[in-house]
Design a protein around this motif. Structure first.
Motif, PDB file in Angstrom:
ATOM      1  N   GLY A  88       0.909  -1.483   0.124  1.00 57.75           N
ATOM      2  CA  GLY A  88       0.034   0.151  -0.014  1.00 57.75           C
ATOM      3  C   GLY A  88       0.819   1.334  -0.189  1.00 57.75           C
ATOM      4  O   GLY A  88       1.991   1.325   0.194  1.00 57.75           O
ATOM      5  N   LEU A  93      -6.391  11.815  -1.986  1.00 58.72           N
ATOM      6  CA  LEU A  93      -7.194  11.003  -2.807  1.00 58.72           C
ATOM      7  C   LEU A  93      -7.792  11.943  -3.794  1.00 58.72           C
ATOM      8  O   LEU A  93      -8.707  11.357  -4.643  1.00 58.72           O
ATOM      9  N   GLY A  98      -5.979   9.026  -7.341  1.00 60.47           N
ATOM     10  CA  GLY A  98      -6.963   8.944  -6.539  1.00 60.47           C
ATOM     11  C   GLY A  98      -8.395   8.998  -7.423  1.00 60.47           C
ATOM     12  O   GLY A  98      -9.296   8.031  -7.161  1.00 60.47           O
ATOM     13  N   ILE A 101      -8.598   5.553  -9.392  1.00 60.56           N
ATOM     14  CA  ILE A 101      -8.824   4.697  -8.711  1.00 60.56           C
ATOM     15  C   ILE A 101     -10.523   4.568  -8.286  1.00 60.56           C
ATOM     16  O   ILE A 101     -11.329   3.419  -8.284  1.00 60.56           O
ATOM     17  N   PRO A 105     -11.079   0.581 -10.228  1.00 58.57           N
ATOM     18  CA  PRO A 105     -10.191   0.374  -8.890  1.00 58.57           C
ATOM     19  C   PRO A 105      -9.063  -0.680  -9.457  1.00 58.57           C
ATOM     20  O   PRO A 105      -8.213  -1.166  -8.564  1.00 58.57           O
ATOM     21  N   ALA A 126      -7.703  -2.120  -6.224  1.00 60.11           N
ATOM     22  CA  ALA A 126      -7.267  -1.211  -4.987  1.00 60.11           C
ATOM     23  C   ALA A 126      -8.322  -1.170  -3.914  1.00 60.11           C
ATOM     24  O   ALA A 126      -9.691  -0.872  -4.517  1.00 60.11           O
ATOM     25  N   MET A 128      -9.209   0.826  -0.244  1.00 62.49           N
ATOM     26  CA  MET A 128      -8.807   2.137   0.886  1.00 62.49           C
ATOM     27  C   MET A 128      -8.216   1.518   2.113  1.00 62.49           C
ATOM     28  O   MET A 128      -8.587   0.268   2.637  1.00 62.49           O
ATOM     29  N   TYR A 193      -4.138   3.568  -0.186  1.00 58.18           N
ATOM     30  CA  TYR A 193      -4.733   2.693  -0.934  1.00 58.18           C
ATOM     31  C   TYR A 193      -3.783   1.401  -0.966  1.00 58.18           C
ATOM     32  O   TYR A 193      -2.438   1.372  -0.846  1.00 58.18           O
TER      33      TYR A 193
END
Length: 237
Positions: A88, A93, A98, A101, A105, A126, A128, A193
């Motif tokens: 990660g 974000l 961000g 994603i 994702p 991905a 969070m 992420y």
């Protein structure tokens, strides 16, 4: 001009060629799970960066996403998390990565250590990073790095370097350095992420370009530490 050169040489980059004199990676050397193998190689790279000092930024990780038009986008970040759930990183974000994603994702990341003739590739999706983990990492960052996170409207245009430095100065005045973990709060727009992989490839450079590529492919729902959830195959270099 390409005076004295044929058309086939146009655009060719002249560089010294090196044979990759690595130890390779045989099936019998491969650890039982992708997490165990990845952790071994990451730890080796970190140790070498401290002893041999020929591996700079051993946690540098290329992150590839796709934009709204399906066009790939890649950039380099620092890996800040690695456990059985996957590798990660942290970011704004609201940055390009961000936004990409959030819309799609799917993701691929790679760690490469040329002096060691090693690389790892993760492909998956991905998710969070939990806010508590983000806060714990945030508090470990130097004060100046926390101020930079507040300063940068990541991926957005900026007029000049002076504009950026003036914005930094304003944030530094807003959140002065008191030596406390809480002197700079975590921005709402900042987080992390983690890649939950479906495939993990270990590349080891060998002589004559006959490199080793051993790949863990997901066959179950377990994490990177669950051997039963992965099958191993070899790919041609």
């Amino acid at each position: 001009m390409n005076q004295g050169r044929g058309d086939d040489d146009a655009g060719r980059i002249a560089a010294a060629r090196f044979d990759y004199d690595g130890d390779g990676l045989a099936e019998e050397q491969l650890l039982a799970t992708p997490y165990a193998q990845a952790r071994r190689w990451v730890d080796d790279a970190v140790a070498r960066s401290q002893v041999e000092q020929d591996v700079f930024e051993p946690l540098a990780m290329s992150v590839a996403t796709v934009d709204a038009a399906g066009v790939p986008n890649v950039r380099t970040v620092l890996m800040r998390f690695l456990d059985e759930r996957g590798p990660g990183f942290v970011t704004a974000l609201t940055s390009a990565k961000g936004r990409e994603i959030a819309a799609n994702p799917v993701m691929a990341v790679a760690l490469t250590w040329p002096p060691m003739y090693r690389a790892i590739r993760f492909r998956g999706r991905a998710v969070m990073v939990d806010r508590a983990e983000v806060l714990e990492y945030w508090q470990s960052r130097p004060w100046a790095s926390r101020i930079s996170a507040w300063t940068s409207q990541q991926s957005e245009p900026v007029g000049t370097r002076t504009d950026l430095e003036e914005a930094y100065a304003r944030r530094a005045a807003e959140f002065p350095d008191t030596g406390s973990e809480s002197d700079v709060p975590v921005p709402d727009f900042w987080g992390g992420y983690r890649v939950v992989p479906d495939e993990v490839e270990f590349w080891a450079g060998r002589r004559n370009r006959l490199h080793d590529r051993l790949v863990f492919t997901r066959v179950g729902d377990g994490d990177l530490g669950d051997a039963a959830s992965w099958s191993v195959s070899r790919r041609q270099p």
